[in-house]
Design a protein around this motif. Structure first.
Motif, PDB file in Angstrom:
ATOM      1  N   LYS A  82       9.898 -42.257  -0.593  1.00  0.00           N
ATOM      2  CA  LYS A  82      10.563 -42.624   0.651  1.00  0.00           C
ATOM      3  C   LYS A  82       9.561 -43.295   1.586  1.00  0.00           C
ATOM      4  CE  LYS A  82      13.307 -40.710   4.439  1.00  0.00           C
ATOM      5  NZ  LYS A  82      13.865 -39.481   5.039  1.00  0.00           N
ATOM      6  N   PRO A  83       9.862 -44.491   2.037  1.00  0.00           N
ATOM      7  CA  PRO A  83       8.915 -45.166   2.915  1.00  0.00           C
ATOM      8  C   PRO A  83       8.726 -44.387   4.214  1.00  0.00           C
ATOM      9  CG  PRO A  83      11.041 -46.295   2.889  1.00  0.00           C
ATOM     10  CD  PRO A  83      11.096 -45.264   1.807  1.00  0.00           C
ATOM     11  N   GLN A  84       7.494 -44.333   4.657  1.00  0.00           N
ATOM     12  CA  GLN A  84       7.190 -43.598   5.877  1.00  0.00           C
ATOM     13  C   GLN A  84       7.754 -44.334   7.087  1.00  0.00           C
ATOM     14  OE1 GLN A  84       3.058 -42.871   6.456  1.00  0.00           O
ATOM     15  NE2 GLN A  84       3.340 -41.478   8.162  1.00  0.00           N
ATOM     16  N   GLU A  85       8.449 -43.573   7.947  1.00  0.00           N
ATOM     17  CA  GLU A  85       9.045 -44.178   9.128  1.00  0.00           C
ATOM     18  C   GLU A  85       7.960 -44.535  10.138  1.00  0.00           C
ATOM     19  OE1 GLU A  85      13.465 -42.195   9.459  1.00  0.00           O
ATOM     20  OE2 GLU A  85      11.776 -41.089  10.281  1.00  0.00           O
ATOM     21  N   ARG A  86       8.160 -45.662  10.752  1.00  0.00           N
ATOM     22  CA  ARG A  86       7.210 -46.097  11.774  1.00  0.00           C
ATOM     23  C   ARG A  86       7.402 -45.267  13.037  1.00  0.00           C
ATOM     24  NH1 ARG A  86       6.487 -52.346  13.899  1.00  0.00           N
ATOM     25  NH2 ARG A  86       4.692 -51.949  15.280  1.00  0.00           N
ATOM     26  N   LYS A  87       6.307 -44.773  13.570  1.00  0.00           N
ATOM     27  CA  LYS A  87       6.373 -43.903  14.733  1.00  0.00           C
ATOM     28  C   LYS A  87       6.842 -44.667  15.964  1.00  0.00           C
ATOM     29  CE  LYS A  87       3.532 -40.812  17.570  1.00  0.00           C
ATOM     30  NZ  LYS A  87       2.179 -40.219  17.751  1.00  0.00           N
ATOM     31  N   VAL A  88       7.795 -44.072  16.663  1.00  0.00           N
ATOM     32  CA  VAL A  88       8.248 -44.629  17.936  1.00  0.00           C
ATOM     33  C   VAL A  88       7.311 -44.097  19.024  1.00  0.00           C
ATOM     34  CG1 VAL A  88      10.122 -44.702  19.617  1.00  0.00           C
ATOM     35  CG2 VAL A  88      10.634 -44.815  17.171  1.00  0.00           C
ATOM     36  N   VAL A  89       6.570 -44.985  19.639  1.00  0.00           N
ATOM     37  CA  VAL A  89       5.563 -44.602  20.629  1.00  0.00           C
ATOM     38  C   VAL A  89       6.209 -44.499  22.015  1.00  0.00           C
ATOM     39  CG1 VAL A  89       3.376 -45.268  21.715  1.00  0.00           C
ATOM     40  CG2 VAL A  89       3.771 -45.742  19.281  1.00  0.00           C
ATOM     41  N   LEU A  90       5.899 -43.415  22.716  1.00  0.00           N
ATOM     42  CA  LEU A  90       6.392 -43.218  24.076  1.00  0.00           C
ATOM     43  C   LEU A  90       5.560 -44.084  25.018  1.00  0.00           C
ATOM     44  CD1 LEU A  90       6.738 -39.331  23.926  1.00  0.00           C
ATOM     45  CD2 LEU A  90       8.508 -41.040  23.508  1.00  0.00           C
ATOM     46  N   SER A  91       6.230 -45.000  25.697  1.00  0.00           N
ATOM     47  CA  SER A  91       5.494 -45.999  26.475  1.00  0.00           C
ATOM     48  C   SER A  91       6.030 -46.164  27.901  1.00  0.00           C
ATOM     49  CB  SER A  91       5.548 -47.354  25.758  1.00  0.00           C
ATOM     50  OG  SER A  91       6.903 -47.757  25.547  1.00  0.00           O
ATOM     51  N   GLY A  92       6.566 -45.091  28.474  1.00  0.00           N
ATOM     52  CA  GLY A  92       7.109 -45.172  29.832  1.00  0.00           C
ATOM     53  C   GLY A  92       6.014 -45.117  30.883  1.00  0.00           C
ATOM     54  N   PRO A  93       6.397 -45.134  32.143  1.00  0.00           N
ATOM     55  CA  PRO A  93       5.407 -45.079  33.248  1.00  0.00           C
ATOM     56  C   PRO A  93       4.694 -43.726  33.271  1.00  0.00           C
ATOM     57  CG  PRO A  93       7.642 -44.832  34.087  1.00  0.00           C
ATOM     58  CD  PRO A  93       7.775 -45.193  32.641  1.00  0.00           C
ATOM     59  N   ASP A 192       8.852 -38.602  40.450  1.00  0.00           N
ATOM     60  CA  ASP A 192       9.992 -39.428  40.834  1.00  0.00           C
ATOM     61  C   ASP A 192      10.856 -39.719  39.612  1.00  0.00           C
ATOM     62  OD1 ASP A 192       9.049 -39.549  43.458  1.00  0.00           O
ATOM     63  OD2 ASP A 192       7.792 -41.304  42.988  1.00  0.00           O
ATOM     64  N   ALA A 193      12.150 -39.468  39.771  1.00  0.00           N
ATOM     65  CA  ALA A 193      13.082 -39.725  38.671  1.00  0.00           C
ATOM     66  C   ALA A 193      13.645 -41.134  38.788  1.00  0.00           C
ATOM     67  CB  ALA A 193      14.211 -38.699  38.691  1.00  0.00           C
ATOM     68  N   GLY A 194      13.635 -41.856  37.692  1.00  0.00           N
ATOM     69  CA  GLY A 194      14.231 -43.185  37.655  1.00  0.00           C
ATOM     70  C   GLY A 194      15.325 -43.208  36.598  1.00  0.00           C
ATOM     71  N   LYS A 195      15.392 -44.295  35.872  1.00  0.00           N
ATOM     72  CA  LYS A 195      16.362 -44.379  34.788  1.00  0.00           C
ATOM     73  C   LYS A 195      16.015 -43.369  33.698  1.00  0.00           C
ATOM     74  CE  LYS A 195      17.759 -49.201  35.345  1.00  0.00           C
ATOM     75  NZ  LYS A 195      17.913 -50.518  34.668  1.00  0.00           N
ATOM     76  N   GLY A 196      17.063 -42.946  32.965  1.00  0.00           N
ATOM     77  CA  GLY A 196      16.810 -41.920  31.958  1.00  0.00           C
ATOM     78  C   GLY A 196      17.860 -41.876  30.864  1.00  0.00           C
ATOM     79  N   LEU A 197      18.209 -40.665  30.460  1.00  0.00           N
ATOM     80  CA  LEU A 197      19.061 -40.433  29.293  1.00  0.00           C
ATOM     81  C   LEU A 197      20.386 -41.198  29.370  1.00  0.00           C
ATOM     82  CD1 LEU A 197      19.751 -38.906  26.667  1.00  0.00           C
ATOM     83  CD2 LEU A 197      20.605 -37.026  28.114  1.00  0.00           C
ATOM     84  N   MET A 198      21.128 -41.057  30.446  1.00  0.00           N
ATOM     85  CA  MET A 198      22.455 -41.672  30.521  1.00  0.00           C
ATOM     86  C   MET A 198      22.380 -43.197  30.500  1.00  0.00           C
ATOM     87  SD  MET A 198      24.228 -39.082  30.269  1.00  0.00           S
ATOM     88  CE  MET A 198      25.699 -40.080  30.177  1.00  0.00           C
ATOM     89  N   ASP A 199      21.301 -43.757  31.031  1.00  0.00           N
ATOM     90  CA  ASP A 199      21.146 -45.211  31.004  1.00  0.00           C
ATOM     91  C   ASP A 199      20.985 -45.724  29.569  1.00  0.00           C
ATOM     92  OD1 ASP A 199      20.839 -45.900  34.032  1.00  0.00           O
ATOM     93  OD2 ASP A 199      19.477 -44.227  33.706  1.00  0.00           O
ATOM     94  N   THR A 200      20.318 -44.959  28.717  1.00  0.00           N
ATOM     95  CA  THR A 200      20.162 -45.370  27.317  1.00  0.00           C
ATOM     96  C   THR A 200      21.473 -45.252  26.550  1.00  0.00           C
ATOM     97  OG1 THR A 200      19.503 -43.148  26.563  1.00  0.00           O
ATOM     98  CG2 THR A 200      17.760 -44.599  27.350  1.00  0.00           C
ATOM     99  N   ALA A 206      18.732 -50.434  26.053  1.00  0.00           N
ATOM    100  CA  ALA A 206      17.780 -49.544  26.709  1.00  0.00           C
ATOM    101  C   ALA A 206      17.216 -48.559  25.679  1.00  0.00           C
ATOM    102  CB  ALA A 206      18.471 -48.781  27.843  1.00  0.00           C
ATOM    103  N   HIS A 207      15.894 -48.457  25.628  1.00  0.00           N
ATOM    104  CA  HIS A 207      15.232 -47.587  24.661  1.00  0.00           C
ATOM    105  C   HIS A 207      14.665 -46.360  25.370  1.00  0.00           C
ATOM    106  CE1 HIS A 207      15.702 -50.633  21.628  1.00  0.00           C
ATOM    107  NE2 HIS A 207      15.070 -51.516  22.381  1.00  0.00           N
ATOM    108  N   PRO A 208      14.938 -45.150  24.866  1.00  0.00           N
ATOM    109  CA  PRO A 208      14.492 -43.938  25.567  1.00  0.00           C
ATOM    110  C   PRO A 208      12.976 -43.815  25.636  1.00  0.00           C
ATOM    111  CG  PRO A 208      15.325 -43.397  23.380  1.00  0.00           C
ATOM    112  CD  PRO A 208      15.677 -44.826  23.626  1.00  0.00           C
ATOM    113  N   GLU A 209      12.255 -44.323  24.630  1.00  0.00           N
ATOM    114  CA  GLU A 209      10.798 -44.180  24.636  1.00  0.00           C
ATOM    115  C   GLU A 209      10.149 -44.979  25.765  1.00  0.00           C
ATOM    116  OE1 GLU A 209      11.730 -47.512  21.655  1.00  0.00           O
ATOM    117  OE2 GLU A 209      12.580 -45.587  22.293  1.00  0.00           O
ATOM    118  N   ARG A 210      10.846 -46.005  26.266  1.00  0.00           N
ATOM    119  CA  ARG A 210      10.308 -46.801  27.367  1.00  0.00           C
ATOM    120  C   ARG A 210      10.607 -46.191  28.727  1.00  0.00           C
ATOM    121  NH1 ARG A 210      12.250 -52.797  25.184  1.00  0.00           N
ATOM    122  NH2 ARG A 210      11.101 -52.716  23.178  1.00  0.00           N
ATOM    123  N   LEU A 211      11.496 -45.204  28.750  1.00  0.00           N
ATOM    124  CA  LEU A 211      11.865 -44.542  30.002  1.00  0.00           C
ATOM    125  C   LEU A 211      11.248 -43.152  30.125  1.00  0.00           C
ATOM    126  CD1 LEU A 211      15.666 -45.498  30.177  1.00  0.00           C
ATOM    127  CD2 LEU A 211      13.714 -46.703  31.193  1.00  0.00           C
TER     128      LEU A 211
END
Length: 330
Positions: A82-93, A192-200, A206-211
């Motif tokens: 099984k090919p290894q899945e590419r890691k989704v990097v968390l890249s938010g503020p 400070d809370a900005g965009k999040g789960l419901m926006d994705t 919209a990608h959750p890892e960017r938020l």
């Protein structure tokens, strides 16, 4: 009277008996007869002794199995890798967690001394970690924290569990504020809370890892609740929810996601999210939560295969255990 021929001895040579016999019987014309060319083929004669010995050995010979040719050796089929899945990097503020607010809220402060509260949540996280690592399913690393009714301490427990779990070596924790009707995770951490789960869930681009907000608590990330609407329940029940939550754990075997949801008996998000997690922590308050409420909440979360019970605000220990004061006595 036998007739005898008269031998002339004069003017002749003396001949031997063999010569005279040859003259009389014609022995010069005698020789070996010619061999016929049309004789039938005849098998060579085998001596009797040899024939008898051969017959005896054939009667007493042990029968043998016919020798079959060995099948050609073929290489065993190799299992598909099984090919290894590419890691989704968390890249938010990135933001700093206010330690003073943590102390005011009675939450764990990573830099402070070890307290009884920290030790209690260390025990809680050990069981959750063991069950998650024993499973090959990424859903086991997604943990829902819920309560039957409001006021039982589910957000308090979710934040403390996230901070305690982030202290593990090489572990990332995403604390998701899924209480879209009454979000409070960001406020209790002083960020400070900005965009999040419901926006994705509303926007496919919209990608959750960017938020996900990175914090100065090593390994701790926060995904706010985001923008709420009247269709929150429908968005949570859509296929998009599974896609978003899968991205949070994809390719990251040491990443855990903790969801702070509304009370199970007060709103539907907890029941919807239960189908996407592998473990659920049901927080009940000592001497306040009724058995009926507990059973109803457990039924609503039944889509989750592993539901654990966490008793909050209890002061009684049958063993007399009391964490936090061992170091002070020594």
């Amino acid at each position: 009277m036998t007739e005898q021929s008269k031998i002339n001895r004069k003017g002749s040579k003396r001949t031997s008996l063999f010569e005279r016999a040859d003259q009389m019987f014609g022995l010069d014309n005698m020789g070996p007869a010619a061999v016929p060319t049309n004789l039938p083929d005849v098998e060579p004669r085998v001596p009797r002794a040899v024939r008898d010995a051969t017959e005896v050995s054939q009667r007493h010979a042990v029968p043998t199995e016919p020798v079959m040719p060995e099948p050609a050796q073929t290489a065993a089929p190799q299992p598909a890798v099984k090919p290894q899945e590419r890691k989704v990097v968390l890249s938010g503020p990135h933001q700093k967690v206010d330690r003073e607010i943590l102390r005011e809220e009675g939450l764990i402060v990573p830099e402070d001394q070890v307290t009884g509260l920290l030790e209690e949540f260390r025990i809680v996280k050990r069981e959750l970690l063991a069950d998650a690592r024993a499973s090959s399913d990424a859903a086991a690393r997604r943990i829902l924290v819920c309560s039957p009714l409001p006021g039982e301490g589910k957000t308090y427990c979710a934040i403390n569990l996230a901070i305690a779990l982030a202290a593990e070596r090489d572990v990332e924790v995403v604390l998701v504020d899924a209480d879209v009707l009454n979000p409070s995770v960001a406020r209790r951490l002083g960020i400070d809370a900005g965009k999040g789960l419901m926006d994705t869930l509303v926007d496919d681009n919209a990608h959750p890892e960017r938020l996900a907000i990175g914090t100065d608590i090593d390994g701790l990330f926060v995904l706010p609740a985001g923008s709420s609407s009247a269709r929150d329940a429908e968005y949570l029940a859509s296929a998009r929810t599974g896609e978003v939550l899968d991205r949070l754990t994809r390719g990251a075997p040491n990443r855990f996601v903790i969801f702070d949801t509304p009370p199970a008996l007060a709103a539907s998000p907890a029941a919807e999210l239960a189908a996407h997690v592998g473990q659920a922590l049901l927080v009940v308050r000592a001497d306040e939560t009724s058995r009926a409420a507990l059973e109803d909440a457990q039924q609503l979360l039944s889509a989750c295969p592993d539901i654990k019970l966490l008793l909050n605000a209890t002061r009684f220990s049958p063993s007399g255990r009391q964490f936090g004061d061992y170091g002070e006595r020594e």
